[in-house]
Design a protein around this motif. Structure first.
Motif, PDB file in Angstrom:
ATOM      1  N   LEU A   1     -15.922   0.874  -8.699  1.00 58.03           N
ATOM      2  CA  LEU A   1     -14.491   1.088  -8.501  1.00 58.03           C
ATOM      3  C   LEU A   1     -14.043   2.351  -9.216  1.00 58.03           C
ATOM      4  CD1 LEU A   1     -11.709  -0.007  -7.500  1.00 58.03           C
ATOM      5  CD2 LEU A   1     -11.501  -1.129  -9.727  1.00 58.03           C
ATOM      6  N   ALA A   2     -13.251   3.164  -8.517  1.00 56.71           N
ATOM      7  CA  ALA A   2     -12.618   4.343  -9.111  1.00 56.71           C
ATOM      8  C   ALA A   2     -11.110   4.201  -8.972  1.00 56.71           C
ATOM      9  CB  ALA A   2     -13.091   5.618  -8.421  1.00 56.71           C
ATOM     10  N   VAL A   3     -10.371   4.594 -10.020  1.00 55.84           N
ATOM     11  CA  VAL A   3      -8.909   4.555 -10.005  1.00 55.84           C
ATOM     12  C   VAL A   3      -8.396   5.847 -10.630  1.00 55.84           C
ATOM     13  CG1 VAL A   3      -6.837   3.334 -10.760  1.00 55.84           C
ATOM     14  CG2 VAL A   3      -8.902   2.037 -10.239  1.00 55.84           C
ATOM     15  N   PHE A   4      -7.382   6.463 -10.018  1.00 61.41           N
ATOM     16  CA  PHE A   4      -6.788   7.673 -10.571  1.00 61.41           C
ATOM     17  C   PHE A   4      -5.359   7.820 -10.053  1.00 61.41           C
ATOM     18  CE2 PHE A   4      -9.520   8.497  -6.969  1.00 61.41           C
ATOM     19  CZ  PHE A   4      -8.775   9.279  -6.104  1.00 61.41           C
ATOM     20  N   THR A   5      -4.575   8.623 -10.763  1.00 61.61           N
ATOM     21  CA  THR A   5      -3.164   8.817 -10.442  1.00 61.61           C
ATOM     22  C   THR A   5      -3.003   9.960  -9.441  1.00 61.61           C
ATOM     23  OG1 THR A   5      -2.520   8.053 -12.635  1.00 61.61           O
ATOM     24  CG2 THR A   5      -0.895   9.320 -11.410  1.00 61.61           C
ATOM     25  N   VAL A   6      -2.143   9.745  -8.445  1.00 61.06           N
ATOM     26  CA  VAL A   6      -1.855  10.769  -7.431  1.00 61.06           C
ATOM     27  C   VAL A   6      -0.356  10.762  -7.148  1.00 61.06           C
ATOM     28  CG1 VAL A   6      -4.121  10.503  -6.339  1.00 61.06           C
ATOM     29  CG2 VAL A   6      -2.182   9.186  -5.475  1.00 61.06           C
ATOM     30  N   PRO A   7       0.166  11.823  -6.524  1.00 60.94           N
ATOM     31  CA  PRO A   7       1.563  11.770  -6.077  1.00 60.94           C
ATOM     32  C   PRO A   7       1.729  10.672  -5.029  1.00 60.94           C
ATOM     33  CG  PRO A   7       0.722  14.023  -6.031  1.00 60.94           C
ATOM     34  CD  PRO A   7      -0.448  13.136  -6.257  1.00 60.94           C
ATOM     35  N   ASN A   8       2.917  10.121  -4.965  1.00 63.04           N
ATOM     36  CA  ASN A   8       3.185   9.058  -3.984  1.00 63.04           C
ATOM     37  C   ASN A   8       3.490   9.701  -2.623  1.00 63.04           C
ATOM     38  OD1 ASN A   8       3.787   6.667  -2.701  1.00 63.04           O
ATOM     39  ND2 ASN A   8       5.658   6.250  -3.869  1.00 63.04           N
ATOM     40  N   PHE A   9       2.470  10.332  -2.039  1.00 62.83           N
ATOM     41  CA  PHE A   9       2.685  11.138  -0.834  1.00 62.83           C
ATOM     42  C   PHE A   9       2.931  10.305   0.423  1.00 62.83           C
ATOM     43  CE2 PHE A   9      -1.918  10.720  -1.456  1.00 62.83           C
ATOM     44  CZ  PHE A   9      -2.354  10.260  -0.223  1.00 62.83           C
ATOM     45  N   LEU A  10       2.689   8.998   0.362  1.00 67.40           N
ATOM     46  CA  LEU A  10       3.023   8.130   1.488  1.00 67.40           C
ATOM     47  C   LEU A  10       4.396   7.487   1.316  1.00 67.40           C
ATOM     48  CD1 LEU A  10      -0.344   6.273   2.306  1.00 67.40           C
ATOM     49  CD2 LEU A  10       0.633   8.310   3.384  1.00 67.40           C
TER      50      LEU A  10
ATOM     51  N   HIS B   1      -7.494   0.844   3.479  1.00 67.92           N
ATOM     52  CA  HIS B   1      -8.356   1.042   4.651  1.00 67.92           C
ATOM     53  C   HIS B   1      -9.758   0.588   4.267  1.00 67.92           C
ATOM     54  CE1 HIS B   1     -10.518   2.547   8.011  1.00 67.92           C
ATOM     55  NE2 HIS B   1     -11.055   3.562   7.358  1.00 67.92           N
ATOM     56  N   MET B   2     -10.279  -0.356   5.035  1.00 67.99           N
ATOM     57  CA  MET B   2     -11.602  -0.896   4.743  1.00 67.99           C
ATOM     58  C   MET B   2     -12.593  -0.520   5.836  1.00 67.99           C
ATOM     59  SD  MET B   2     -11.124  -4.703   3.143  1.00 67.99           S
ATOM     60  CE  MET B   2     -10.457  -4.953   1.502  1.00 67.99           C
ATOM     61  N   ARG B   3     -13.772  -0.157   5.395  1.00 62.82           N
ATOM     62  CA  ARG B   3     -14.917   0.006   6.268  1.00 62.82           C
ATOM     63  C   ARG B   3     -16.032  -0.844   5.701  1.00 62.82           C
ATOM     64  NH1 ARG B   3     -16.029   6.282   7.478  1.00 62.82           N
ATOM     65  NH2 ARG B   3     -17.886   5.307   8.369  1.00 62.82           N
ATOM     66  N   PRO B   4     -17.044  -1.183   6.490  1.00 67.34           N
ATOM     67  CA  PRO B   4     -18.124  -2.017   5.954  1.00 67.34           C
ATOM     68  C   PRO B   4     -18.700  -1.440   4.663  1.00 67.34           C
ATOM     69  CG  PRO B   4     -18.370  -1.808   8.319  1.00 67.34           C
ATOM     70  CD  PRO B   4     -17.256  -0.884   7.918  1.00 67.34           C
ATOM     71  N   GLY B   5     -18.531  -2.180   3.587  1.00 69.99           N
ATOM     72  CA  GLY B   5     -19.098  -1.793   2.303  1.00 69.99           C
ATOM     73  C   GLY B   5     -18.252  -0.860   1.468  1.00 69.99           C
ATOM     74  N   SER B   6     -17.068  -0.459   1.930  1.00 70.54           N
ATOM     75  CA  SER B   6     -16.253   0.449   1.123  1.00 70.54           C
ATOM     76  C   SER B   6     -14.772   0.287   1.449  1.00 70.54           C
ATOM     77  CB  SER B   6     -16.678   1.903   1.319  1.00 70.54           C
ATOM     78  OG  SER B   6     -16.536   2.288   2.661  1.00 70.54           O
ATOM     79  N   MET B   7     -13.922   0.794   0.554  1.00 61.88           N
ATOM     80  CA  MET B   7     -12.483   0.624   0.676  1.00 61.88           C
ATOM     81  C   MET B   7     -11.775   1.798   0.006  1.00 61.88           C
ATOM     82  SD  MET B   7      -9.825  -0.248  -1.591  1.00 61.88           S
ATOM     83  CE  MET B   7     -10.572  -1.289  -2.827  1.00 61.88           C
ATOM     84  N   THR B   8     -10.700   2.305   0.640  1.00 65.93           N
ATOM     85  CA  THR B   8      -9.787   3.236  -0.006  1.00 65.93           C
ATOM     86  C   THR B   8      -8.412   2.581  -0.036  1.00 65.93           C
ATOM     87  OG1 THR B   8      -9.432   4.323   2.119  1.00 65.93           O
ATOM     88  CG2 THR B   8     -10.985   5.359   0.613  1.00 65.93           C
ATOM     89  N   GLY B   9      -7.655   2.845  -1.086  1.00 66.24           N
ATOM     90  CA  GLY B   9      -6.344   2.223  -1.197  1.00 66.24           C
ATOM     91  C   GLY B   9      -5.382   3.072  -2.000  1.00 66.24           C
ATOM     92  N   LEU B  10      -4.109   2.766  -1.834  1.00 66.40           N
ATOM     93  CA  LEU B  10      -3.045   3.472  -2.526  1.00 66.40           C
ATOM     94  C   LEU B  10      -1.925   2.485  -2.796  1.00 66.40           C
ATOM     95  CD1 LEU B  10      -2.650   6.556  -3.246  1.00 66.40           C
ATOM     96  CD2 LEU B  10      -1.182   6.678  -1.225  1.00 66.40           C
ATOM     97  N   TYR B  11      -1.374   2.518  -4.018  1.00 66.39           N
ATOM     98  CA  TYR B  11      -0.214   1.664  -4.297  1.00 66.39           C
ATOM     99  C   TYR B  11       0.776   2.420  -5.175  1.00 66.39           C
ATOM    100  CZ  TYR B  11      -2.927   0.421  -8.532  1.00 66.39           C
ATOM    101  OH  TYR B  11      -3.669   0.445  -9.691  1.00 66.39           O
ATOM    102  N   SER B  12       2.061   2.121  -4.971  1.00 65.77           N
ATOM    103  CA  SER B  12       3.114   2.819  -5.699  1.00 65.77           C
ATOM    104  C   SER B  12       3.134   2.387  -7.156  1.00 65.77           C
ATOM    105  CB  SER B  12       4.471   2.552  -5.044  1.00 65.77           C
ATOM    106  OG  SER B  12       4.744   1.161  -5.014  1.00 65.77           O
ATOM    107  N   ALA B  13       3.666   3.281  -8.008  1.00 59.33           N
ATOM    108  CA  ALA B  13       3.693   3.005  -9.437  1.00 59.33           C
ATOM    109  C   ALA B  13       4.887   3.690 -10.074  1.00 59.33           C
ATOM    110  CB  ALA B  13       2.396   3.508 -10.095  1.00 59.33           C
TER     111      ALA B  13
END
Length: 395
Positions: free
Chosen positions: A181-190, A199-211
């Motif tokens: 697992l990797a986690v890092f801060t980004v602008p809330n561009f969405l 977004h999930m693909r077999p064996g992997s996942m990308t995600g974004l949540y507001s903060a």
């Protein structure tokens, strides 16, 4: 006044310092980082751990820092929404319950502020040697001079230096859960508003949540893999590893990888620490150092808070007799640890490619299921039972 050295200024370490000082000990906290750590993922305070922060007078303050998530959605590689769910979120569990989800650095800031008076903090240093005798512990440091303490506690996380020095090599106790697992801060561009998107693909996942009031966001990159050989102190190597894995992942992966290049990065394996004892002589372990359940359990923070409270309390109840205090700590905390570690093993079984596909299909059916709130509550019952499996004593 007995002196206690705590290695690690994270959740377990600062909570322990607070309670030790309340019980009349003199705590010193040594932290390898040059300053309090920033960034990190959203974490949860549940069940018995809520009682710990309530007893610290911090409950309402922490509720005010809650992420207050409204729900989550899953999208395909082109960003088209496949399903929306408001009953629960991937990071925080059921919505609208008493649990508190907040950012890790918000929690550590509040705990550190509460644990200032009577606590010595030493940043930018680390323990290099521990030598025990009948009267105390002699500790050597990478930077500072050697010092003597009555007890030493390792609250220094999954890769605990105290554990390695006193109990043995990490590989004896770490159990890889087949996920990174990797986690890092980004602008809330969405422009997410208390919302999570994955977004999930077999064996992997990308995600974004507001903060933080939706002014920023946290990105998550997760993938299944056998244990990898990499330098956990080499951030550039970790960024390359992630870029190679997620370059063709689709959705917002290219944007996330660009943002990752200039962001503080947390990257590690989902690993569970299993030990047959949590103390050796005058040295004890608390939190992830002794019984990290892995993020798959959702209970690492709660175990750290509860474990710190119990360790300080049992040592105080034993009037500083470490043999009696550490033995009581072991008796009281181990059943709670085992129940919560079992959650990670249960969730690991849900990480297969077929299980992920089945999970998304099940969520797509949620709007058509009668009494779906009851269905979700039933699904989350093991977590609720484990998080409440210990009643705090009044030490």
């Amino acid at each position: 006044m007995q002196k206690v050295l705590i290695s690690g200024a994270g959740i377990a370490g600062t909570t322990l310092a607070y309670w030790l000082r309340r019980h009349g000990f003199a705590p010193t906290v040594v932290e390898r980082a040059p300053a309090p750590r920033v960034g990190g993922h959203a974490i949860d305070i549940r069940g018995t751990a809520l009682d710990v922060v309530k007893r610290m007078g911090l409950l309402e303050r922490l509720r005010g820092l809650s992420t207050d998530m409204r729900g989550m959605s899953f999208v395909n590689g082109a960003g088209k929404t496949l399903v929306k769910v408001t009953e629960h979120t991937l990071t925080g569990g059921l919505t609208g319950n008493d649990d508190i989800e907040l950012l890790r650095d918000d929690l550590t800031d509040v705990l550190a502020a509460a644990a200032q008076e009577g606590v010595e903090y030493v940043y930018g240093d680390r323990i290099t040697g521990i030598s025990q005798n009948s009267d105390g512990v002699r500790v050597t440091f990478a930077e500072g001079e050697a010092r003597d303490f009555d007890f030493v506690v390792g609250a220094d996380g999954q890769h605990s230096a105290v554990r390695s020095l006193v109990f043995g090599a990490e590989k004896q106790f770490s159990h890889h859960m087949d996920t990174y697992l990797a986690v890092f801060t980004v602008p809330n561009f969405l422009a997410l508003d208390r919302w999570q998107t994955f977004h999930m693909r077999p064996g992997s996942m990308t995600g974004l949540y507001s903060a933080r009031g939706n002014t920023e966001a946290r990105a998550m990159l997760g993938f299944q893999s056998p244990e990898l050989d990499f330098d956990r102190h080499d951030v550039e190597q970790q960024r390359k590893l992630l870029a190679d894995h997620f370059l063709d992942h689709g959705w917002e992966a290219p944007r996330l990888l660009r943002e990752m290049a200039s962001s503080e990065l947390y990257f590690d394996s989902m690993t569970q620490i299993r030990m047959d004892r949590f103390s050796e002589g005058r040295v004890a372990l608390v939190g992830d150092a002794g019984y990290g359940p892995s993020p798959l359990s959702g209970q690492g923070t709660s175990l750290a808070l509860v474990g710190a409270y119990v360790l300080a309390g049992t040592l105080a109840a034993a009037q500083g007799d470490h043999r009696a205090g550490f033995a009581a700590y072991e008796r009281e905390i181990r059943p709670f640890v085992l129940k919560n570690q079992a959650l990670a093993a249960m969730n690991q079984r849900k990480q297969t490619r077929f299980a992920q596909w089945k999970q998304i299909q099940s969520m797509r059916m949620l709007p058509y299921i009668p009494f779906r709130s009851r269905v979700m509550a039933a699904a989350m019952r093991p977590l609720a039972e484990a998080s409440n499996a210990l009643v705090l004593k009044d030490y």
